[in-house]
Design an enzyme around this catalytic site. Structure first.
Site, PDB file in Angstrom:
ATOM      1  N   LYS A 272       1.011  -1.199   0.096  1.00  0.00           N
ATOM      2  CA  LYS A 272      -0.084   0.093   0.099  1.00  0.00           C
ATOM      3  C   LYS A 272       0.840   1.194  -0.040  1.00  0.00           C
ATOM      4  O   LYS A 272       0.636   2.071  -0.855  1.00  0.00           O
ATOM      5  CB  LYS A 272      -0.728  -0.021   1.365  1.00  0.00           C
ATOM      6  CG  LYS A 272      -1.983   1.133   1.017  1.00  0.00           C
ATOM      7  CD  LYS A 272      -2.508   1.446   2.572  1.00  0.00           C
ATOM      8  CE  LYS A 272      -1.886   1.870   3.463  1.00  0.00           C
ATOM      9  NZ  LYS A 272      -2.496   2.276   4.796  1.00  0.00           N
TER      10      LYS A 272
ATOM     11  N   ASP B 281      -6.494   0.868   0.839  1.00  0.00           N
ATOM     12  CA  ASP B 281      -6.470   1.353   2.199  1.00  0.00           C
ATOM     13  C   ASP B 281      -7.936   0.788   2.730  1.00  0.00           C
ATOM     14  O   ASP B 281      -8.697   0.181   1.836  1.00  0.00           O
ATOM     15  CB  ASP B 281      -6.296   2.792   2.443  1.00  0.00           C
ATOM     16  CG  ASP B 281      -7.412   3.736   1.890  1.00  0.00           C
ATOM     17  OD1 ASP B 281      -8.438   2.919   1.268  1.00  0.00           O
ATOM     18  OD2 ASP B 281      -7.448   4.908   2.168  1.00  0.00           O
TER      19      ASP B 281
END
Length: 322
Positions: A193, A211
């Site tokens: 991420k 996320d």
């Protein structure tokens, strides 16, 4: 709200007025009554495929007609249509972390775990003033870094990651943030991420940022049923052209933070409600739903202290002023 906030609202008004089908004087995509815009039939929808078939609106609530389960092709077409709609609603979508270079974005993204981008943006000015380069941060006293980043939470673990990644950048990459995923994920505290955030926004390399907001929305929209972030990333990547990945991430995250909240989504004020198979999970009353909107959509400051020039809202306050 100050002059900048008022100017932001005026820009938002002009943006809305310039787009076909948007309500004059309101953020693009929000209908005057609070009801969602009626979507025009897509090719897949016209074929009669499940959740995205034409809906009638009674008192602002889209209602689904019975039909066959949505085919994969119809889901892909609906997903791409949602992306186009979000591009109209949030033409100013951007990463909500303040940064001036790849190192600052990397550090800010590591700090953003388990806290808000607002809190990170309020914390990093003092941090970067003290340690502007990887070399500076690698040589820092851990306790001093911990004190500076304390407002972001989990400050001891985060300080350890920052010192570790700074040392790795100094020793292995000549003090520069690498522009490859394989190199970034080797740094302490950096996962896929964080790497995709840095690659997409500091290097222009397309990436999908999974996320908590992104994962929640793509499951609500039935783009995937996966829970694991890497599996989510892979399935969403197969739906959209690579060139769309970074901006898609920004738009979905913007929508999740402003409208499609975790506990109480503002369904009655959602501009893509006619395309959403989960409509009704949240507040459907238009007036009540509008009160749930956040940041510029709700007439309040954003998360960045230094937002992009096209952001229609007002900047966030510095630490201690909120």
């Amino acid at each position: 709200m100050g002059e900048q906030g008022a100017g932001g609202r005026e820009n938002l008004k002009k943006t809305a007025e310039s787009r076909p089908g948007t309500a004059k004087g309101r953020p693009a995509g929000l209908a005057g009554s609070g009801s969602a815009r009626r979507a025009k039939p897509d090719t897949a929808e016209a074929a009669g495929t499940g959740t995205t078939e034409s809906r009638e609106s009674v008192a602002g609530a889209p209602k689904k007609k019975p039909g066959r389960p949505e085919s994969h092709l119809a889901m892909v077409r609906r997903a791409r249509r949602i992306n186009r709609e979000l591009a109209e609603v949030y033409p100013y979508a951007h990463p909500e972390l303040d940064f001036r270079n790849p190192f600052e974005l990397l550090v800010a993204t590591v700090l953003s775990a388990q806290t808000t981008d607002l809190r990170v943006n309020q914390t990093t000015p003092a941090l970067f003033a003290a340690y502007p380069t990887p070399e500076d941060m690698a040589a820092a006293v851990p306790e001093e870094v911990e004190e500076l980043i304390r407002p972001t939470g989990f400050f001891r673990a985060k300080a350890k990651s920052l010192l570790g990644l700074s040392a790795a950048l100094r020793d292995d990459f000549g003090g520069e943030v690498p522009g490859r995923l394989a190199d970034l994920v080797k740094l302490p505290g950096v996962g896929r991420k964080t790497a995709n955030v840095v690659l997409g926004n500091a290097f222009g390399v397309p990436g999908i940022t999974v996320d908590t907001h992104f994962g929640r929305l793509v499951r609500r929209w039935k783009w995937t049923e996966q829970e694991d972030p890497e599996k989510v990333e892979a399935e969403i990547a197969a739906i959209f052209p690579k060139s769309e990945w970074t901006m898609l991430s920004h738009r979905v995250i913007f929508h999740g933070r402003r409208v499609c909240h975790a506990r109480k989504p503002a369904c009655g004020a959602c501009p893509i409600a006619p395309l959403c198979p989960s409509y009704g999970e949240g507040e459907t009353d238009p007036e009540k739903a509008r009160k749930l909107l956040k940041y510029e959509m709700g007439g309040r400051p954003g998360q960045r202290l230094n937002p992009p020039s096209d952001y229609p809202g007002s900047p966030a306050p510095p630490l201690g002023a909120d």
